[in-house]
Motif scaffolding. Sequence first.
Motif: not given
Length: 366
Positions: A17, A19, A25, A27, A57, A59, A61, A118
């Motif tokens: 992953y 960031t 956050p 995702l 932020t 994220i 993956y 995270v």
Amino acid sequence: MTPRIRYCTTQAGRVAYSTTGTGPPLLCDSGWITHLRAQLELLSYGAFIDRLAEHFTVIRYDKPGCGLSDISGGSGGSSPRAGRPGGSGGSSPRAGGDGIDLSFDAQTAAALAVADAVGADRLRLFGASQGAQVAAAIAARHPERVQAQVLYGMCASGHDLAPAQVRDSIVALVRAHGGLGWKALAGAFVSDPTDEEIAGLARFQQASASAEVAARLLEVYYDTDIRELLPAIEAPTAVLHREADRGTRFELGREAAALIPGATLIPLPGASHLFYHGDWLSVLDATLGFLTEQPDQAPQLTARELEVAELVAEGLTNQAIASRLSVAPRTAEAHMENIRRKLQVRSRAQIAAWVTEHRLGPKSAR
């Protein structure tokens, strides 16, 4: 943008992953197969992520078995909070050709394990295509963790994407020859693809996953039905769908939106299924417009949880709190876990700091 890659352990092995950006956050699950680095060079994907990172932020993956994640299978045990079984449709529990768990439940567990890694106890979600199903399942099963979500180009049931014979043929072609499979799918993913775009998509597929993993992930998508989960979603939800989407018909997105309480359906012009192709700025604007209008809500603790938080600030242990409140130690521990989750903190000192900041104390309970 050169991503810094980290790893976390899930039931399907180690997942890669990264960031980028600052802010609340967010995702992201972009769908079928992934590669954290190669995807940034694919069409307008990198520009889309860059713009999201100006506000959040972000994220990202790699799915189990894909990109820079573990491709050898094996399990180190997922985060204890990373999802619970059930509600995945027809996907088998062990789905990978190399022993990797590619089931729908393993994919949702992997996404939550990344969020845990995270420290994002509460977050926003962006899910596209098959990734929208993953995001929706997380929102339905873990309402306390999802603040808002945008679901792009989704369907509630993979069976509705094409007749069974067509689905089986596409999976067989991807499994037999990944490059030819991508070429066959290119017309559904991208409107009027150029030779260069088709070649780029084929290179991305080959970098992202083996033919067997790509085929199995597609097979799992086709077999997944989340219609029973959608009515349980509590988070504010926007369903974005291009009106002439060639990969997932518009009426399938409309059906999903109708099943989610209070969801907002946002029709968009265009025919490309990939959100980062064609008029990707309209997808970005709709996504940012919806997600940024959702305020970061203050944590809502119950009266009992406030009481426990105040006692934590006084320096009492869980045992002492249980004794003071005349409850079982296990009950006090449960209250502590709820407080940590709601405040998005991990230590007693952080709870005490929150109490001080909000001017709580013994008098506030009177």
